[in-house]
Structure formats: C-alpha cells, structure tokens
Design an enzyme around this catalytic site. Structure first.
Site, PDB file in Angstrom:
ATOM      1  N   SER A 133       0.841  -1.188   0.000  1.00 52.58           N
ATOM      2  CA  SER A 133       0.000   0.000   0.000  1.00 52.58           C
ATOM      3  C   SER A 133       0.875   1.237   0.000  1.00 52.58           C
ATOM      4  CB  SER A 133      -0.886   0.023   1.246  1.00 52.58           C
ATOM      5  OG  SER A 133      -1.542   1.276   1.377  1.00 52.58           O
ATOM      6  N   TYR A 146      -2.490   0.164  10.247  1.00 49.28           N
ATOM      7  CA  TYR A 146      -2.478  -0.295   8.857  1.00 49.28           C
ATOM      8  C   TYR A 146      -1.148   0.046   8.193  1.00 49.28           C
ATOM      9  CZ  TYR A 146      -3.885  -0.897   4.001  1.00 49.28           C
ATOM     10  OH  TYR A 146      -3.955  -1.305   2.691  1.00 49.28           O
TER      11      TYR A 146
END
Length: 184
Positions: A133, A146
C-alpha cells in the site's frame, strides 16, 4: 491466440473481491489458470478454482495451497493480496487489534509463501507479488496500525526478493493508493 500467461498457474489470496478480484480477472485475461483462496470464496469468478482459506491459520493455508497446486497442476504465480484495514492513531487500537492486523497482513503472506515455495521452486516462471500500500511509504493520518503492517509487507518483500532471487523466484510488491473496494 497466445497470451502472456498461457499455461501459468496462479493463486490469489483475497481473490473474491476488490483488488484481488481485479488481479484474478487480469491473470485470466492473460491466459493463466487461477485458484482463488478466500475466507468467502463464493464470490470468486466463474472458471476459477475457489477454495476457502484463512491466512491467519497455518493448517488452512497449507490445505488450500496444496489443493490449488493439485487442481491447477502446479504453481507459478502467487499473489498475496488478502488483508484487512484499521483506522486510528496508535492510541485507538488495542494490542489485540494490532496482533490481528499484523497476523493477517504480514504473517498471512509468510504462511502462504512458505506453503507455495516448494511448488514455485519447480516452476521456470516463479513469481510472488505482495499487495502492499502507499501507506507503507507515506504518512497517512489515522492509519498507524495499517501503515505499520504495510511497512512490514514492504520490508518483507525486499527480504524475500533477496532470499529467493538465486532460486529464480521473483518477489515484488505493488503499492496501490486508495481503491474503491468493499473496505474503503
């Protein structure tokens, strides 16, 4: 008509929805045979091998990867895409949530790759692609947990690439930004 991935066999974790489903669609369009490993494989594209797999459970992973390799006749490509998100600063998520996200997002890749490596070593076209990501490299607000998990995925990918290059197994990751998926 020949396709770039003709005769290649791939597994995609989390392949029944979102980015994983898009990866499945692309692999199939390029000619690959694909097995979808997902907690809920019912959403897998028609024409794929749909297998239930919980990447947080080593036995589930070993069973699903072995079944996929058996049904496909081997493995050439592994797309480690299964993952979960988390929001908040470091104060927002209790330790148990940290453990859960890291277990799925990081150790899930370890479990699937470890189970797939014996099959990939038999392939002349072996590749592992980890879905990372942009959160791994950019400080995103309200995404501490995250981001930490995806930073670990980035570092893990680099280490795996170094470890397996001499075996002819390519290991890379992709760092998507925000994508319109069920989680978002």
């Amino acid at each position: 008509m020949t396709h770039e991935f003709d005769n290649l066999k791939a597994i995609v974790t989390g392949g029944a929805s979102g980015i994983g489903a898009a990866a499945v669609q692309r692999l199939r369009a390029l000619g690959a045979s694909v097995a979808v490993l997902d907690l809920n494989p019912a959403g897998a594209a028609e024409g794929t091998e749909a297998l239930r797999c919980d990447v947080s459970d080593d036995a589930s992973v070993a069973k699903a990867v072995a079944a996929a390799a058996d049904r496909l006749g081997g493995l050439d490509v592994v797309v480690n895409n299964a993952g979960i998100g988390a929001q908040g600063t470091i104060e927002a998520n209790p330790d148990e949530e940290w453990r859960r996200v890291l277990d799925i997002n990081v150790l899930g890749i370890v479990r699937v790759s470890r189970a797939a490596l014996p099959h990939l070593r038999k392939s002349g076209s072996a590749a592992i692609v980890n879905t990372c990501s942009i959160a791994a490299t950019a400080g995103l607000p309200q995404r501490a947990l995250y981001s930490a998990s995806k930073g670990a995925v980035l570092s893990l990918t680099l280490a795996m690439a170094a470890d397996h290059v001499r075996e002819g197994i390519r290991v890379n990751c992709v760092n998507p930004g925000t994508v319109d998926t069920p989680w978002v």
